[in-house]
Design a protein around this motif. Structure first.
Motif, PDB file in Angstrom:
ATOM      1  N   LEU A  52      -4.985   4.266   4.706  1.00  0.00           N
ATOM      2  CA  LEU A  52      -5.899   4.848   3.726  1.00  0.00           C
ATOM      3  C   LEU A  52      -5.233   5.225   2.413  1.00  0.00           C
ATOM      4  O   LEU A  52      -5.894   5.274   1.368  1.00  0.00           O
ATOM      5  N   ILE A  53      -3.942   5.512   2.433  1.00  0.00           N
ATOM      6  CA  ILE A  53      -3.268   5.935   1.200  1.00  0.00           C
ATOM      7  C   ILE A  53      -3.395   4.897   0.080  1.00  0.00           C
ATOM      8  O   ILE A  53      -3.676   5.266  -1.076  1.00  0.00           O
ATOM      9  N   PRO A  54      -3.222   3.584   0.337  1.00  0.00           N
ATOM     10  CA  PRO A  54      -3.413   2.610  -0.754  1.00  0.00           C
ATOM     11  C   PRO A  54      -4.826   2.622  -1.332  1.00  0.00           C
ATOM     12  O   PRO A  54      -5.018   2.351  -2.522  1.00  0.00           O
TER      13      PRO A  54
ATOM     14  N   GLY B  86       3.219   0.986  -0.336  1.00  0.00           N
ATOM     15  CA  GLY B  86       3.304   1.600  -1.659  1.00  0.00           C
ATOM     16  C   GLY B  86       4.072   0.729  -2.633  1.00  0.00           C
ATOM     17  O   GLY B  86       3.668   0.549  -3.785  1.00  0.00           O
ATOM     18  N   GLY B  87       5.192   0.169  -2.164  1.00  0.00           N
ATOM     19  CA  GLY B  87       5.956  -0.736  -3.022  1.00  0.00           C
ATOM     20  C   GLY B  87       5.149  -1.956  -3.416  1.00  0.00           C
ATOM     21  O   GLY B  87       5.185  -2.407  -4.569  1.00  0.00           O
ATOM     22  N   PHE B  88       4.399  -2.498  -2.471  1.00  0.00           N
ATOM     23  CA  PHE B  88       3.539  -3.655  -2.737  1.00  0.00           C
ATOM     24  C   PHE B  88       2.474  -3.301  -3.769  1.00  0.00           C
ATOM     25  O   PHE B  88       2.222  -4.055  -4.710  1.00  0.00           O
ATOM     26  N   PHE B  89       1.838  -2.127  -3.580  1.00  0.00           N
ATOM     27  CA  PHE B  89       0.780  -1.684  -4.499  1.00  0.00           C
ATOM     28  C   PHE B  89       1.316  -1.547  -5.923  1.00  0.00           C
ATOM     29  O   PHE B  89       0.745  -2.090  -6.880  1.00  0.00           O
ATOM     30  N   PHE B  90       2.425  -0.826  -6.083  1.00  0.00           N
ATOM     31  CA  PHE B  90       2.943  -0.565  -7.420  1.00  0.00           C
ATOM     32  C   PHE B  90       3.498  -1.824  -8.070  1.00  0.00           C
ATOM     33  O   PHE B  90       3.421  -1.986  -9.302  1.00  0.00           O
ATOM     34  N   LEU B  91       4.045  -2.731  -7.281  1.00  0.00           N
ATOM     35  CA  LEU B  91       4.548  -3.984  -7.837  1.00  0.00           C
ATOM     36  C   LEU B  91       3.403  -4.809  -8.427  1.00  0.00           C
ATOM     37  O   LEU B  91       3.497  -5.296  -9.563  1.00  0.00           O
TER      38      LEU B  91
ATOM     39  N   ILE C 131      -7.999  -3.732  -9.214  1.00  0.00           N
ATOM     40  CA  ILE C 131      -7.343  -2.579  -8.607  1.00  0.00           C
ATOM     41  C   ILE C 131      -7.864  -2.334  -7.192  1.00  0.00           C
ATOM     42  O   ILE C 131      -7.093  -1.992  -6.278  1.00  0.00           O
ATOM     43  N   LEU C 132      -9.164  -2.507  -6.982  1.00  0.00           N
ATOM     44  CA  LEU C 132      -9.709  -2.370  -5.625  1.00  0.00           C
ATOM     45  C   LEU C 132      -9.132  -3.433  -4.693  1.00  0.00           C
ATOM     46  O   LEU C 132      -8.864  -3.168  -3.514  1.00  0.00           O
TER      47      LEU C 132
ATOM     48  N   SER D 101      -2.940  -3.902  -0.217  1.00  0.00           N
ATOM     49  CA  SER D 101      -1.838  -3.026   0.192  1.00  0.00           C
ATOM     50  C   SER D 101      -2.156  -2.321   1.502  1.00  0.00           C
ATOM     51  O   SER D 101      -1.252  -2.064   2.317  1.00  0.00           O
ATOM     52  N   SER D 102      -3.426  -1.994   1.717  1.00  0.00           N
ATOM     53  CA  SER D 102      -3.827  -1.399   2.990  1.00  0.00           C
ATOM     54  C   SER D 102      -3.567  -2.361   4.142  1.00  0.00           C
ATOM     55  O   SER D 102      -3.111  -1.953   5.220  1.00  0.00           O
ATOM     56  N   LEU D 103      -3.845  -3.627   3.922  1.00  0.00           N
ATOM     57  CA  LEU D 103      -3.581  -4.636   4.953  1.00  0.00           C
ATOM     58  C   LEU D 103      -2.082  -4.729   5.237  1.00  0.00           C
ATOM     59  O   LEU D 103      -1.663  -4.850   6.398  1.00  0.00           O
ATOM     60  N   VAL D 104      -1.267  -4.653   4.183  1.00  0.00           N
ATOM     61  CA  VAL D 104       0.192  -4.648   4.367  1.00  0.00           C
ATOM     62  C   VAL D 104       0.609  -3.446   5.216  1.00  0.00           C
ATOM     63  O   VAL D 104       1.461  -3.566   6.109  1.00  0.00           O
TER      64      VAL D 104
END
Length: 451
Positions: A196-198, A248-253, A399-400, A406-409
Motif C-alpha cells: 500500500l505504501i507505493p 520505493g527505489g523503483f517508484f522514485f526512479l 503517476i497512478l 511499484s506496488s506489484l514490485v
C-alpha cells in the motif's frame, strides 16, 4: 444500500478477516468465498439486465492455464501420496492429507475469480481512486490497532484486543514487541503494508483533482505514509524492509526519469524521508535493532538468535529445491510440501511447514511448468504496464501507473519471504491493476478512432 457500497464495505474489511476468525485456513476463506459469491451475484444480476458484460482479459490466461496444470499435478500426486507406507499423525488434520490439496485448489480458483471480477469493476479513473482510497483508509485503522497493541505490550497496559487475537504480540530476539496488527504474523502485515505504501506515494505526487477525497490533501497523505512506515519498521520484518526499499527505489526512479519538473522536489522529499527515518530510529533506540534485523540477519555468519530464522528458511528452501530435483515435471502436488518435508527429507516441521518463499515452493509443488505458468502471468502484467505507461496521456495517469507498478514490485518481493500467496487482498489489487490498464487501453482506442 447499493450493491456498490457493499463491495466497498467488503474491500474495507479484507485486512481484518485475518483477525476475526478462529482457524486461519478454512473460516478465513469463508469470508472471501462470500465476497466472490457476492460479486458473481452482482454480475449475473447486471448481465440479465443488460447492464454488465463480464470480460476475461487475456492477461488472466496464464493463470487459468496454471490452475488447470495444478489440478493435473494434484491428481498425479495422489498416486505418490497413497504409496506412503506410513503417515505422520498430523496428516489427518483438516480431514485428511488427500483433502488438503483440494482445499488449496479451491482457494486458488477463488482468488483467480476474485481478480477477474474486480478487474471488470474498474470503469474509470474515479473508480480506481475510490478503491485505492478505501484500501488506504482501512490501513489507517489497521496500523492504529497494531500500534495500540504494541504500546500495550511495551508499557504493560491494557489494550483493545479483537476476538481470537493474542493480547501479547510476538517479540523479537531483543524482547521488543513486533507489530502484527490484524494479521497475527509480522511478515504478513509487512507484506500488506508494503503493497500500500507505493499507492500512498502516488496520491502524494499526483496533482490535485476535482474528485473529493481525503487523499487530495498532501499533509494528510504525509501523515498516513508516516504511520504506515512507523508500523512497518515496528513489525521488524526483514522481508518488509527489503520490499519497501525495492518498491520505493523503483517508484522514485520512474518518477525521476519521467518528470523533469519534479526532480528537485523529489530529491528534497527523499532526503527529508531519509533524515526523518534516521531520526526516528535513533530517537526510539532502534539503531542497533535495525542493523541486527536487516544486516546481521542477512549477512551474519554464525548461527545466533538473530540468524536462526534465516537459517531455518534456508533449510526449508534447500528442501524445496531437493524435492523439485526429485519431481521436476509434476512436482509433489499443491499443499504437500510439509508432508514430503517430513516423509521424504526426514525434517519434522509439521504439516504447516513452508519454504517461506512462494517461488521455490511452487517449484517443488507444481514443477517447472507450474512455476513458468505462474511467472508468465506477471510477465504479461508487466508488459501491459510498460506499454500503457509509455502512452499515458496525463501526469496523473502516469503517476497512478507508477504507484500500481511499484506496488506489484513490493508484492513480488515480499513473496520471497513469507509463505502464502492466497491472501485475497493481493488478488484484489491484481484485478485493480488489470482493470485500470484495460480502461486506459480503451481510452486510447477511442482516441485513435476519433483521429
Amino acid at each position: 444500500m447499493k450493491i456498490k457500497n457493499i463491495f466497498f464495505f467488503i474491500v474495507f474489511f479484507l485486512p481484518f478477516v485475518y483477525s476475526l476468525v478462529v482457524n486461519v485456513k478454512v473460516p478465513l476463506k469463508t469470508y472471501e468465498m462470500l465476497f466472490v459469491l457476492f460479486l458473481l451475484f452482482w454480475f449475473m444480476r447486471g448481465a440479465v439486465a443488460g447492464e454488465i458484460k463480464l470480460r476475461i482479459d487475456r492477461a488472466f490466461y496464464p493463470l487459468l492455464f496454471f490452475f488447470l496444470w495444478v489440478v493435473f499435478t494434484v491428481i498425479i500426486s495422489y498416486v505418490g501420496l497413497l504409496s506412503f507406507e506410513s503417515m505422520p499423525n498430523w496428516s489427518a488434520t483438516r480431514g485428511s492429507f488427500l483433502l488438503n490439496p483440494i482445499i488449496e485448489i479451491f482457494y486458488l480458483l477463488l482468488n483467480i475469480l476474485l481478480a477477474i471480477f474486480v478487474s471488470n469493476l474498474i470503469v474509470s479513473k474515479a473508480s480506481l481512486k475510490n478503491i485505492y482510497g478505501i484500501m488506504i483508509f482501512s490501513s489507517i485503522l489497521v496500523c492504529l490497532y497494531g500500534l495500540q497493541l504494541f504500546l500495550g505490550a511495551l508499557l504493560k497496559v491494557p489494550a483493545l484486543v479483537l476476538p481470537t487475537m493474542s493480547e501479547k504480540p510476538p517479540v523479537s530476539f531483543f524482547f521488543i514487541p513486533r507489530v502484527t496488527a490484524t494479521f497475527k504474523e509480522p511478515n504478513f502485515f509487512a507484506g500488506y503494508m508494503t503493497a500500500l505504501i507505493p499507492i500512498g506515494l502516488a496520491f502524494f505526487f499526483a496533482p490535485k483533482t476535482k474528485i473529493r477525497s481525503f487523499l487530495n490533501k498532501k499533509a494528510i497523505v504525509i501523515l498516513i505514509l508516516g504511520l504506515q512506515l512507523l508500523t512497518l519498521i515496528l513489525s521488524m520484518s526483514t522481508g518488509g524492509v527489503i520490499s519497501f526499499l525495492a518498491s520505493g527505489g523503483f517508484f522514485f526512479l520512474l518518477l525521476f526519469l519521467r518528470f523533469k519538473n519534479k526532480r528537485a522536489k523529489l530529491l528534497v522529499f527523499i532526503g527529508a524521508l531519509l533524515v526523518a527515518s534516521y531520526l526516528f530510529i535513533q530517537a526510539v533506540g532502534l539503531g542497533d535493532a535495525f542493523n541486527q534485523v536487516v544486516f546481521e540477519k542477512l549477512f551474519g555468519g554464525e548461527i545466533s538468535s538473530v540468524t536462526h530464522s534465516r537459517d531455518e528458511r534456508l533449510e526449508q528452501i534447500n528442501g524445496a529445491l531437493t524435492l523439485f530435483a526429485q519431481n521436476p515435471v509434476f512436482g509433489i502436488g499443491l499443499s504437500n510440501f510439509g508432508l514430503y518435508f517430513d516423509q521424504v527429507l526426514g525434517i519434522s516441521y509439521g504439516f504447516e511447514a513452508s519454504a517461506n518463499n512462494i517461488y521455490v515452493e511452487l517449484l517443488a509443488e507444481t514443477g517447472l511448468i507450474g512455476l513458468i505458468l505462474f511467472a508468465w502471468f506477471f510477465i504479461v502484467l508487466f508488459k501491459k504496464f510498460f506499454q500503457t505507461y509509455r502512452k499515458a496521456g496525463s501526469n496523473e495517469e502516469a503517476i497512478l501507473l507508477i504507484g500500481s507498478w511499484s506496488s506489484l514490485v513490493a508484492i513480488l518481493t515480499t513473496w520471497n519471504f513469507f509463505p502464502s500467496y492466497s491472501m485475497s487482498f493481493f488478488w484484489v489489487m491484481f484485478g485493480v491493476f488489470i482493470g485500470y490498464l484495460n480502461k486506459l487501453e480503451k481510452n486510447e482506442e477511442i482516441d485513435e478512432n476519433r483521429l
